[in-house]
Write an enzyme that holds these catalytic residues in place. Structure first.
Site, PDB file in Angstrom:
ATOM      1  N   GLU A  75       0.828  -1.206   0.000  1.00  0.00           N
ATOM      2  CA  GLU A  75       0.000   0.000   0.000  1.00  0.00           C
ATOM      3  C   GLU A  75       0.861   1.255   0.000  1.00  0.00           C
ATOM      4  O   GLU A  75       1.755   1.410   0.820  1.00  0.00           O
ATOM      5  CB  GLU A  75      -0.943   0.000   1.193  1.00  0.00           C
ATOM      6  CG  GLU A  75      -1.931  -1.164   1.217  1.00  0.00           C
ATOM      7  CD  GLU A  75      -2.888  -1.168   0.025  1.00  0.00           C
ATOM      8  OE1 GLU A  75      -2.968  -0.135  -0.674  1.00  0.00           O
ATOM      9  OE2 GLU A  75      -3.538  -2.200  -0.194  1.00  0.00           O
ATOM     10  N   ARG A  94     -18.088  -0.238   5.059  1.00  0.00           N
ATOM     11  CA  ARG A  94     -19.181  -0.906   4.341  1.00  0.00           C
ATOM     12  C   ARG A  94     -19.837  -1.960   5.213  1.00  0.00           C
ATOM     13  O   ARG A  94     -21.030  -2.244   5.079  1.00  0.00           O
ATOM     14  CB  ARG A  94     -18.626  -1.545   3.060  1.00  0.00           C
ATOM     15  CG  ARG A  94     -19.678  -2.220   2.193  1.00  0.00           C
ATOM     16  CD  ARG A  94     -19.064  -2.793   0.923  1.00  0.00           C
ATOM     17  NE  ARG A  94     -17.981  -3.731   1.188  1.00  0.00           N
ATOM     18  CZ  ARG A  94     -18.153  -5.017   1.511  1.00  0.00           C
ATOM     19  NH1 ARG A  94     -19.386  -5.508   1.626  1.00  0.00           N
ATOM     20  NH2 ARG A  94     -17.119  -5.794   1.719  1.00  0.00           N
ATOM     21  N   CYS A 127      -8.138  -1.555   7.866  1.00  0.00           N
ATOM     22  CA  CYS A 127      -6.775  -1.600   7.328  1.00  0.00           C
ATOM     23  C   CYS A 127      -6.259  -0.193   7.019  1.00  0.00           C
ATOM     24  O   CYS A 127      -5.144   0.174   7.417  1.00  0.00           O
ATOM     25  CB  CYS A 127      -6.733  -2.460   6.073  1.00  0.00           C
ATOM     26  SG  CYS A 127      -6.990  -4.212   6.385  1.00  0.00           S
ATOM     27  N   HIS A 175      -1.511  -5.681   2.037  1.00  0.00           N
ATOM     28  CA  HIS A 175      -2.691  -6.537   1.987  1.00  0.00           C
ATOM     29  C   HIS A 175      -2.316  -7.900   1.408  1.00  0.00           C
ATOM     30  O   HIS A 175      -1.508  -7.984   0.482  1.00  0.00           O
ATOM     31  CB  HIS A 175      -3.772  -5.898   1.116  1.00  0.00           C
ATOM     32  CG  HIS A 175      -4.722  -5.032   1.870  1.00  0.00           C
ATOM     33  ND1 HIS A 175      -4.850  -3.673   1.640  1.00  0.00           N
ATOM     34  CD2 HIS A 175      -5.596  -5.328   2.862  1.00  0.00           C
ATOM     35  CE1 HIS A 175      -5.769  -3.178   2.449  1.00  0.00           C
ATOM     36  NE2 HIS A 175      -6.235  -4.163   3.196  1.00  0.00           N
TER      37      HIS A 175
END
Length: 233
Positions: free
Chosen positions: A100, A110, A163, A190
């Site tokens: 990342e 979500r 995350c 990830h």
């Protein structure tokens, strides 16, 4: 059987940090969203105690919980004073290890976290900058992982769930608050699902081999290499 059940989280500095060792703090998350396990923790656990160029890997499990994950990460950083912190998280639907590049100052969940919290459009740090870049040598890590035969990519988004919350919070600790020794660096990777969790997936042994190669590259490269790994969309 879930290998996480009944296992303590590896937090105790007196157990895992011999005097004189430089520390690489490697974290993973506990399972979330109905999954029985989380490969990010299994990878971190598998690498606990490894020695990499004079550094010792210390593994710790973070809760998939807004706020508390950063509280525990800060406590770990104070206890272990890592020169390198790499946080791992599960990204179902991705097919490669994703290094990342940036964490953004927003929580937009979500799904609920593991205590039922579901913040929508709230800042990770009120009044903080819009984003922080990871301070890892991402391109050097990318090359090392690919040379180890493991699929890898540089990712431009860590999402807006826990995350990203941890990536942004980690970089804020390092850059704004100076937590850890001078020059301490950090970032986030990830990992895909394991076989049996969904498709695409990656075998645990391959994830472990890839993260091990990435840690070596992170230690050996204080500055990054020039290598194209951008995105067109």
């Amino acid at each position: 059987m879930d290998p996480n059940l009944g296992r303590p989280m590896l937090h105790d500095a007196s157990h895992y940090t011999p005097t004189g060792d430089k520390v690489i703090l490697l974290t993973g998350f506990n399972p979330f969203g109905g999954d029985a396990l989380n490969p990010s923790w299994l990878v971190a656990e598998a690498l606990d105690g490894q020695r990499i160029a004079g550094h010792r890997v210390v593994a710790a499990q973070l809760p998939t919980v807004f706020g508390e994950s950063l509280h525990q990460l800060r406590a770990l950083a104070i206890a272990h004073r890592p020169v390198l912190t790499v946080c791992l998280g599960q990204a179902g639907g991705r097919s490669a290890l994703s290094l990342e590049r940036v964490g953004i100052n927003i929580n937009d969940a979500r799904i609920p976290d593991n205590v039922g919290a579901q913040p929508i459009d709230t800042p990770v740090v009120p009044g903080g900058p819009a984003a922080y870049f990871a301070s890892l040598p991402l391109k050097a890590m990318l090359r090392a992982v690919q040379q180890a035969g493991v699929p890898c990519e540089v990712s431009q988004t860590a999402g807006t769930f826990v995350c990203n919350h941890v990536l942004y919070g980690l970089m804020q600790m390092l850059q704004a608050h100076g937590v850890g020794p001078a020059g301490a660096r950090g970032g986030f990777v990830h990992v895909p699902w394991l076989p049996g969790q969904g498709t695409p997936h990656l075998a645990l042994r391959d994830m472990v081999r890839g993260i091990h190669a990435a840690l070596w590259a992170a230690v050996l490269h204080q500055s990054d290499i020039a290598l194209g790994a951008g995105a067109t969309h």
